[in-house]
Structure formats: structure tokens, C-alpha cells
Design a protein around this motif. Sequence first.
Motif, PDB file in Angstrom:
ATOM      1  N   MET A   1      -3.014 -14.530   6.881  1.00 41.37           N
ATOM      2  CA  MET A   1      -2.300 -13.546   6.194  1.00 41.37           C
ATOM      3  C   MET A   1      -0.617 -13.347   6.499  1.00 41.37           C
ATOM      4  SD  MET A   1      -3.302  -9.938   5.752  1.00 41.37           S
ATOM      5  CE  MET A   1      -3.342  -9.931   7.260  1.00 41.37           C
ATOM      6  N   SER A   2       0.557 -13.765   5.493  1.00 41.89           N
ATOM      7  CA  SER A   2       1.658 -12.981   6.404  1.00 41.89           C
ATOM      8  C   SER A   2       1.460 -11.991   5.498  1.00 41.89           C
ATOM      9  CB  SER A   2       2.307 -14.573   5.540  1.00 41.89           C
ATOM     10  OG  SER A   2       3.023 -14.782   4.656  1.00 41.89           O
TER      11      SER A   2
ATOM     12  N   GLU B   1       4.156  -6.308   1.749  1.00 46.13           N
ATOM     13  CA  GLU B   1       3.171  -7.654   0.577  1.00 46.13           C
ATOM     14  C   GLU B   1       3.198  -8.501   1.705  1.00 46.13           C
ATOM     15  OE1 GLU B   1       5.404  -8.950  -3.169  1.00 46.13           O
ATOM     16  OE2 GLU B   1       6.530 -10.357  -1.259  1.00 46.13           O
ATOM     17  N   VAL B   2       1.199  -8.996   0.858  1.00 48.72           N
ATOM     18  CA  VAL B   2       0.622  -9.693   2.111  1.00 48.72           C
ATOM     19  C   VAL B   2       0.579 -11.096   1.189  1.00 48.72           C
ATOM     20  CG1 VAL B   2      -0.572  -8.505   3.535  1.00 48.72           C
ATOM     21  CG2 VAL B   2      -1.519  -8.897   1.463  1.00 48.72           C
ATOM     22  N   ALA B   3       0.493 -12.277   1.467  1.00 45.05           N
ATOM     23  CA  ALA B   3       0.765 -13.162   0.368  1.00 45.05           C
ATOM     24  C   ALA B   3      -0.682 -14.151   0.877  1.00 45.05           C
ATOM     25  CB  ALA B   3       1.565 -14.385   1.044  1.00 45.05           C
ATOM     26  N   GLU B   4      -1.771 -14.001  -0.203  1.00 44.73           N
ATOM     27  CA  GLU B   4      -3.448 -13.962   0.401  1.00 44.73           C
ATOM     28  C   GLU B   4      -3.272 -16.109   0.131  1.00 44.73           C
ATOM     29  OE1 GLU B   4      -5.684 -10.912   1.265  1.00 44.73           O
ATOM     30  OE2 GLU B   4      -4.482 -10.807  -1.032  1.00 44.73           O
ATOM     31  N   THR B   5      -4.202 -16.519   0.236  1.00 49.01           N
ATOM     32  CA  THR B   5      -4.405 -17.826  -0.376  1.00 49.01           C
ATOM     33  C   THR B   5      -6.368 -17.771  -0.921  1.00 49.01           C
ATOM     34  OG1 THR B   5      -5.010 -19.101   1.381  1.00 49.01           O
ATOM     35  CG2 THR B   5      -2.891 -19.234   0.231  1.00 49.01           C
ATOM     36  N   ASP B   6      -6.156 -17.857  -2.151  1.00 49.08           N
ATOM     37  CA  ASP B   6      -7.678 -18.108  -2.635  1.00 49.08           C
ATOM     38  C   ASP B   6      -8.536 -19.221  -2.447  1.00 49.08           C
ATOM     39  OD1 ASP B   6      -8.964 -15.909  -3.333  1.00 49.08           O
ATOM     40  OD2 ASP B   6      -9.111 -15.779  -5.748  1.00 49.08           O
ATOM     41  N   GLY B   7      -9.316 -19.095  -0.872  1.00 47.44           N
ATOM     42  CA  GLY B   7     -10.609 -20.359  -0.601  1.00 47.44           C
ATOM     43  C   GLY B   7      -9.660 -21.460  -0.288  1.00 47.44           C
ATOM     44  N   GLY B   8      -9.991 -22.852  -1.307  1.00 48.92           N
ATOM     45  CA  GLY B   8      -9.524 -24.156  -1.027  1.00 48.92           C
ATOM     46  C   GLY B   8      -8.102 -23.931  -2.450  1.00 48.92           C
ATOM     47  N   ASP B   9      -7.745 -22.835  -2.912  1.00 46.36           N
ATOM     48  CA  ASP B   9      -6.652 -23.521  -3.454  1.00 46.36           C
ATOM     49  C   ASP B   9      -5.479 -22.661  -2.784  1.00 46.36           C
ATOM     50  OD1 ASP B   9      -5.038 -22.683  -5.501  1.00 46.36           O
ATOM     51  OD2 ASP B   9      -5.269 -20.817  -6.471  1.00 46.36           O
ATOM     52  N   THR B  10      -4.245 -23.656  -3.050  1.00 41.23           N
ATOM     53  CA  THR B  10      -2.827 -23.438  -1.752  1.00 41.23           C
ATOM     54  C   THR B  10      -2.082 -22.486  -2.902  1.00 41.23           C
ATOM     55  OG1 THR B  10      -2.065 -25.214  -3.613  1.00 41.23           O
ATOM     56  CG2 THR B  10      -3.095 -25.929  -1.029  1.00 41.23           C
TER      57      THR B  10
ATOM     58  N   GLU C   1      -0.605 -19.270  -3.738  1.00 43.51           N
ATOM     59  CA  GLU C   1      -0.430 -17.797  -3.103  1.00 43.51           C
ATOM     60  C   GLU C   1      -0.048 -17.032  -4.421  1.00 43.51           C
ATOM     61  OE1 GLU C   1       1.794 -18.368   1.229  1.00 43.51           O
ATOM     62  OE2 GLU C   1       3.023 -17.715  -0.396  1.00 43.51           O
ATOM     63  N   THR C   2      -0.754 -15.924  -4.013  1.00 41.45           N
ATOM     64  CA  THR C   2      -1.018 -14.499  -4.384  1.00 41.45           C
ATOM     65  C   THR C   2      -0.164 -13.297  -3.459  1.00 41.45           C
ATOM     66  OG1 THR C   2      -2.922 -15.297  -5.151  1.00 41.45           O
ATOM     67  CG2 THR C   2      -2.451 -12.803  -5.978  1.00 41.45           C
ATOM     68  N   LYS C   3       0.358 -12.980  -4.007  1.00 40.67           N
ATOM     69  CA  LYS C   3       1.225 -11.772  -3.519  1.00 40.67           C
ATOM     70  C   LYS C   3       0.618 -10.419  -3.610  1.00 40.67           C
ATOM     71  CE  LYS C   3       5.290 -14.108  -2.459  1.00 40.67           C
ATOM     72  NZ  LYS C   3       6.846 -13.899  -2.126  1.00 40.67           N
ATOM     73  N   ARG C   4       0.761  -9.464  -3.002  1.00 39.66           N
ATOM     74  CA  ARG C   4      -0.068  -8.259  -3.061  1.00 39.66           C
ATOM     75  C   ARG C   4       1.186  -6.840  -2.388  1.00 39.66           C
ATOM     76  NH1 ARG C   4      -6.399  -7.258  -1.709  1.00 39.66           N
ATOM     77  NH2 ARG C   4      -6.501  -4.635  -2.254  1.00 39.66           N
ATOM     78  N   THR C   5       1.038  -6.087  -3.638  1.00 41.86           N
ATOM     79  CA  THR C   5       1.528  -5.292  -2.079  1.00 41.86           C
ATOM     80  C   THR C   5       0.118  -4.257  -1.527  1.00 41.86           C
ATOM     81  OG1 THR C   5       3.414  -4.997  -3.717  1.00 41.86           O
ATOM     82  CG2 THR C   5       3.284  -3.057  -2.291  1.00 41.86           C
ATOM     83  N   VAL C   6       0.351  -3.954  -0.332  1.00 41.04           N
ATOM     84  CA  VAL C   6       0.042  -3.724   0.230  1.00 41.04           C
ATOM     85  C   VAL C   6      -0.445  -1.872   1.453  1.00 41.04           C
ATOM     86  CG1 VAL C   6      -1.980  -5.191   0.520  1.00 41.04           C
ATOM     87  CG2 VAL C   6      -0.178  -4.847   1.911  1.00 41.04           C
ATOM     88  N   GLY C   7       0.778  -1.481   1.494  1.00 43.51           N
ATOM     89  CA  GLY C   7       1.310  -0.208   1.724  1.00 43.51           C
ATOM     90  C   GLY C   7       2.574  -0.017   1.551  1.00 43.51           C
ATOM     91  N   TRP C   8       2.964   1.419   1.821  1.00 39.44           N
ATOM     92  CA  TRP C   8       4.594   1.578   1.832  1.00 39.44           C
ATOM     93  C   TRP C   8       4.689   2.749   2.693  1.00 39.44           C
ATOM     94  CZ3 TRP C   8       1.126   4.912  -1.117  1.00 39.44           C
ATOM     95  CH2 TRP C   8       1.642   5.332  -0.905  1.00 39.44           C
ATOM     96  N   CYS C   9       6.351   3.038   3.236  1.00 40.99           N
ATOM     97  CA  CYS C   9       6.512   4.324   4.013  1.00 40.99           C
ATOM     98  C   CYS C   9       8.078   4.902   3.650  1.00 40.99           C
ATOM     99  CB  CYS C   9       7.289   3.259   5.077  1.00 40.99           C
ATOM    100  SG  CYS C   9       7.566   3.973   6.659  1.00 40.99           S
ATOM    101  N   ASN C  10       7.873   5.642   3.056  1.00 35.03           N
ATOM    102  CA  ASN C  10       9.327   6.341   2.323  1.00 35.03           C
ATOM    103  C   ASN C  10      10.115   7.759   3.379  1.00 35.03           C
ATOM    104  OD1 ASN C  10       7.278   8.269   0.839  1.00 35.03           O
ATOM    105  ND2 ASN C  10       9.814   8.467   0.506  1.00 35.03           N
ATOM    106  N   LEU C  11      10.879   7.805   3.249  1.00 39.43           N
ATOM    107  CA  LEU C  11      11.486   8.883   4.106  1.00 39.43           C
ATOM    108  C   LEU C  11      11.865   9.700   2.760  1.00 39.43           C
ATOM    109  CD1 LEU C  11      13.876   8.282   6.290  1.00 39.43           C
ATOM    110  CD2 LEU C  11      11.783   8.705   6.508  1.00 39.43           C
ATOM    111  N   TRP C  12      11.708  11.091   2.814  1.00 36.96           N
ATOM    112  CA  TRP C  12      12.384  12.085   1.787  1.00 36.96           C
ATOM    113  C   TRP C  12      12.569  13.424   2.800  1.00 36.96           C
ATOM    114  CZ3 TRP C  12      13.917  11.821  -2.534  1.00 36.96           C
ATOM    115  CH2 TRP C  12      14.215  13.665  -3.677  1.00 36.96           C
ATOM    116  N   HIS C  13      13.360  14.036   1.932  1.00 37.03           N
ATOM    117  CA  HIS C  13      13.788  15.721   2.228  1.00 37.03           C
ATOM    118  C   HIS C  13      12.964  15.970   3.646  1.00 37.03           C
ATOM    119  CE1 HIS C  13      16.903  15.804   0.114  1.00 37.03           C
ATOM    120  NE2 HIS C  13      16.506  15.235  -1.348  1.00 37.03           N
ATOM    121  N   TYR C  14      12.794  17.085   4.190  1.00 32.54           N
ATOM    122  CA  TYR C  14      11.953  17.246   5.133  1.00 32.54           C
ATOM    123  C   TYR C  14      11.841  18.649   4.698  1.00 32.54           C
ATOM    124  CZ  TYR C  14      10.333  20.671   9.287  1.00 32.54           C
ATOM    125  OH  TYR C  14       9.847  21.612   9.447  1.00 32.54           O
ATOM    126  N   ASN C  15      13.289  19.719   4.195  1.00 35.04           N
ATOM    127  CA  ASN C  15      13.411  20.979   3.610  1.00 35.04           C
ATOM    128  C   ASN C  15      14.343  20.443   2.499  1.00 35.04           C
ATOM    129  OD1 ASN C  15      14.243  23.456   2.902  1.00 35.04           O
ATOM    130  ND2 ASN C  15      12.636  23.728   4.620  1.00 35.04           N
TER     131      ASN C  15
END
Length: 176
Positions: A1-2, A59-68, A70-84
Motif C-alpha cells: 500500500m503506497s 490517498e492510498v493506491a491499492e490493487t485488487d487481488g491479481g488485478d494490476t 490501481e485504485t486510489k482512495r482518500t483515507v484521511g485528512w488533516c487541516n488547520l483552522w482558526h483557534y479563535n
Amino acid sequence: MSVQIRDATEADLQAIVDIYNDQILHGTATFHTEPQTLEERVLWLKSVQAEHYPCIVAEVAETDGGDTTETKRTVGWCNLWHYNMRPAYDGSAELSLYIHKDFRGKGIGEKLLRRLLEDVREQGGRFHTIIAGVTAENARTVNFWQKQGFELRGTLHEVGRKFGRWLDVSYFQVIV
């Protein structure tokens, strides 16, 4: 998994909504209590970007079994915003970081955070400090922030109510 870390786009928003709504409905990482809509998250991302706060995804790149293919999937995020929103707090930002439940414990959160902090440092002096509010009962998350160099600055007791119980929030801070 990249894993690729990159800036968030509107194409990521359905995955962000799904990840966030899972925490709204089943977790205590957010004190939102009603699921978010795609339209709400579109407005959220536009606001974050308009104010030049960083928002990145994993974003992770996954392969399905014997298939070469790649499916890309967003699996997380991180952001900043106003503290106050008051102007004197402009050098302070609150950090949010969410990972899809099937991808936790795989180092993705650390990669997102590392990249975000690198980006912040490259921006120069815009941000002086970053703060993360964490539900104190979540030992795994508390350990994560401490491992990343954030210091516990205090805990507010019984400040949020979710799932019929009062929850404490601990605040972690790093000076950048």
C-alpha cells in the motif's frame, strides 16, 4: 500500500464526509452530533482554502487481488483552522486529523501530520503555535499527540456531552 499526501480537492470531499460522519455517529473525536452533508463540507473546504489554511489528504493506491489496476482512495485528512476568531489569535491554529477506521494504526496520521508541519514551517511566520483538542478518554490519540512532540497543556473536565455522557477534552500544543 503506497500513501500519497497532497492538497485536498473537492474530489476528496465524499471520502472526507464518510470518514467524518463515522466519527460523528460512532466516536468522540468530534463533538458534532449530526452527520455532515456533502454540501456542508464543500462550504467548509472553500472557507479553509479562502483563508489560506492548509488542508491535506492521504490517498492510498491499492490493487485488487491479481488485478494490476490501481485504485486510489482518500483515507484521511488533516487541516488547520482558526483557534479563535479574534485577531490576536491569528498566529495560533487548531488542528484536525481524521483517518478512516480501516486505516488507523498504519502510520497514515503521522505522515499527514509530518507533512502539515513541514508546510507550516515553509510558510514562515504565519503560524506560531498549533493546538489539538482531544477527548481525554482516548488514550491512543493522547499517546499519538505526545509521540509527535505536542505537549499536554491542560484538560477541561466535562465540557462536551455525547452519547449520553460528559466528556473531558485535553489540549495539546506545539510551537512551530
